[in-house]
Design a protein around this motif. Structure first.
Motif, mmCIF file in Angstrom:
data_model
loop_
_atom_site.group_PDB
_atom_site.id
_atom_site.type_symbol
_atom_site.label_atom_id
_atom_site.label_comp_id
_atom_site.label_asym_id
_atom_site.label_seq_id
_atom_site.Cartn_x
_atom_site.Cartn_y
_atom_site.Cartn_z
ATOM 1 N N GLU A 189 0.792 -1.232 0.000
ATOM 2 C CA GLU A 189 0.000 0.000 0.000
ATOM 3 C C GLU A 189 0.826 1.286 0.000
ATOM 4 O OE1 GLU A 189 -4.275 -1.546 1.517
ATOM 5 O OE2 GLU A 189 -3.122 -0.397 2.981
ATOM 6 N N VAL A 248 2.854 -5.673 -5.646
ATOM 7 C CA VAL A 248 2.189 -4.568 -4.963
ATOM 8 C C VAL A 248 0.938 -5.130 -4.300
ATOM 9 C CG1 VAL A 248 1.195 -2.266 -5.184
ATOM 10 C CG2 VAL A 248 3.056 -2.973 -6.712
ATOM 11 N N SER A 273 -2.458 -4.571 -1.836
ATOM 12 C CA SER A 273 -3.404 -3.689 -1.161
ATOM 13 C C SER A 273 -4.459 -4.531 -0.488
ATOM 14 C CB SER A 273 -4.040 -2.686 -2.137
ATOM 15 O OG SER A 273 -4.696 -3.342 -3.194
ATOM 16 N N ARG A 277 -6.030 1.655 -2.547
ATOM 17 C CA ARG A 277 -6.193 0.615 -3.565
ATOM 18 C C ARG A 277 -5.937 1.182 -4.963
ATOM 19 N NH1 ARG A 277 -10.895 -0.288 -0.660
ATOM 20 N NH2 ARG A 277 -12.186 0.293 -2.462
ATOM 21 N N ALA A 310 -2.174 1.747 -5.378
ATOM 22 C CA ALA A 310 -1.462 0.482 -5.561
ATOM 23 C C ALA A 310 -1.626 -0.033 -6.988
ATOM 24 C CB ALA A 310 -1.960 -0.553 -4.559
ATOM 25 N N ALA A 311 -2.839 0.035 -7.499
ATOM 26 C CA ALA A 311 -3.079 -0.425 -8.872
ATOM 27 C C ALA A 311 -2.311 0.438 -9.873
ATOM 28 C CB ALA A 311 -4.576 -0.385 -9.177
ATOM 29 N N ALA A 327 1.491 -0.398 -9.818
ATOM 30 C CA ALA A 327 1.715 -1.718 -10.408
ATOM 31 C C ALA A 327 1.630 -1.641 -11.931
ATOM 32 C CB ALA A 327 0.701 -2.718 -9.868
ATOM 33 N N ALA A 347 5.642 -5.963 -12.544
ATOM 34 C CA ALA A 347 4.904 -5.955 -11.280
ATOM 35 C C ALA A 347 3.538 -6.606 -11.410
ATOM 36 C CB ALA A 347 4.742 -4.527 -10.769
ATOM 37 N N THR A 348 3.072 -7.117 -10.278
ATOM 38 C CA THR A 348 1.723 -7.665 -10.133
ATOM 39 C C THR A 348 1.054 -6.966 -8.965
ATOM 40 O OG1 THR A 348 2.446 -9.837 -10.927
ATOM 41 C CG2 THR A 348 0.384 -9.761 -9.691
ATOM 42 N N HIS A 349 -0.232 -6.672 -9.123
ATOM 43 C CA HIS A 349 -1.011 -6.083 -8.037
ATOM 44 C C HIS A 349 -1.955 -7.149 -7.478
ATOM 45 C CE1 HIS A 349 -4.521 -3.293 -6.715
ATOM 46 N NE2 HIS A 349 -3.708 -3.532 -5.696
ATOM 47 N N ARG A 350 -1.935 -7.281 -6.164
ATOM 48 C CA ARG A 350 -2.801 -8.265 -5.525
ATOM 49 C C ARG A 350 -3.603 -7.608 -4.413
ATOM 50 N NH1 ARG A 350 -1.072 -14.296 -3.560
ATOM 51 N NH2 ARG A 350 -3.108 -14.908 -2.753
ATOM 52 N N VAL A 351 -4.918 -7.761 -4.465
ATOM 53 C CA VAL A 351 -5.814 -7.280 -3.413
ATOM 54 C C VAL A 351 -6.115 -8.455 -2.489
ATOM 55 C CG1 VAL A 351 -8.034 -6.213 -2.881
ATOM 56 C CG2 VAL A 351 -6.819 -5.583 -4.987
#
Length: 283
Positions: free
Chosen positions: A122, A219, A221, A230, A233-234, A237, A243-247
């Motif tokens: 975050e 990344v 969030s 959020r 973070a997106a 990423a 990079a990968t963004h993961r919630v």
């Protein structure tokens, strides 16, 4: 506690958790954070115990047992601190950053040799005007309060004007056990602003500026975090080349370490545990 003295003469204090042979990760805290913060300790212990990582949990300059250069607030100084830590642990390490520490981890990954992987939890990038945007002249007032030694006002000012917290939250915090720790770390918020200030203007991130962050990056969030976090973070990423963004379900900016550690640990080590707190969400 261990210490190193950087080439610039800063003494950095850290605790080392030796878990095994899965590599080294340096934890980088956010605003008001220090290495003895319980959740940083818990994260260090879990990454070491469960994922066999050697974890370096350090006090950023001006916090805890690390020294500082009052009045000198330049993000390059903190990047140099991280470079000194990477060299001290053998020249190769991954980085885990929380909040402004995540922004610092990403900036350091672009400049410090030997950074293997990055987990950015975050980072508070403000990329539009849909939510909160700090004032353009925030830095001037922040430096004035710090120079005057007005720590309580510095805490309230940074939390409300830089972080967007409601004023009633800071009023309540004065009566909590954490208040003395906030006062102790208040002057270090100028370093946090030096890191994040240029990226909290409500404007889109430029991928070209982040193109040199080539280390694999995750990344993270939290599903329960504010929309601003959020969205930021997106955005970072998407701007990064690798990079990968993961919630993560049920996670917030004040994280449950039991939810955060497995996501970070699996990425840092390239492993997958049979029990995962949000495995169902991955399907």
């Amino acid at each position: 506690m261990e210490t190193i003295t950087t080439p610039a003469g800063i003494e950095l204090a850290f605790d080392r958790y030796v878990g095994g042979d899965a590599g080294t990760v340096i934890l980088i805290g956010g605003a008001f954070g220090e290495r003895k913060f319980p959740k940083m300790v818990a994260l260090a212990e879990q990454l070491a115990d469960t994922y066999r990582l050697t974890v370096v949990n350090y006090d950023r300059r001006g916090r805890g047992d690390s020294t500082d250069t009052p009045g000198d607030y330049d993000v390059e100084n903190e990047i140099d601190d991280i470079a000194a830590l990477v060299e001290a642990v053998g020249g190769s390490a991954s980085l885990f950053g929380w909040s402004s520490g995540a922004g610092l981890a990403l900036l350091a990954a672009a400049r410090v040799p030997g950074v293997r992987r990055v987990v950015a939890f975050e980072p508070p990038f403000v990329v539009d005007h849909e939510n909160f945007v700090p004032a353009a002249d925030l830095e001037v007032r922040l430096h004035e309060l710090i120079a005057a030694g007005r720590r309580a006002e510095t805490v309230k000012f940074y939390m409300t004007e830089a972080m967007g917290m409601p004023r009633y939250v800071t009023a309540i915090m004065r009566f909590t056990p954490m208040w003395k720790n906030l006062l102790a770390t208040a002057p270090s918020t100028a370093h946090d602003w030096a890191v994040m200030g240029p990226y909290m203007r409500g404007t889109a991130l430029d991928p070209a500026e982040w193109s040199s962050v080539t280390a694999p990056t995750l990344v993270i969030s939290g599903e329960k975090s504010d929309a601003l976090l959020r969205t930021g973070a997106a955005a970072i990423a998407a701007a990064l080349p690798n990079a990968t963004h993961r919630v993560v379900p049920k996670l917030s900016h004040n994280p449950n370490v039991e939810l955060l550690a497995p996501v970070a640990g699996e990425f840092l080590t390239g492993t997958t545990n049979s029990v995962h707190p949000d495995r169902e969400a991955d399907r």
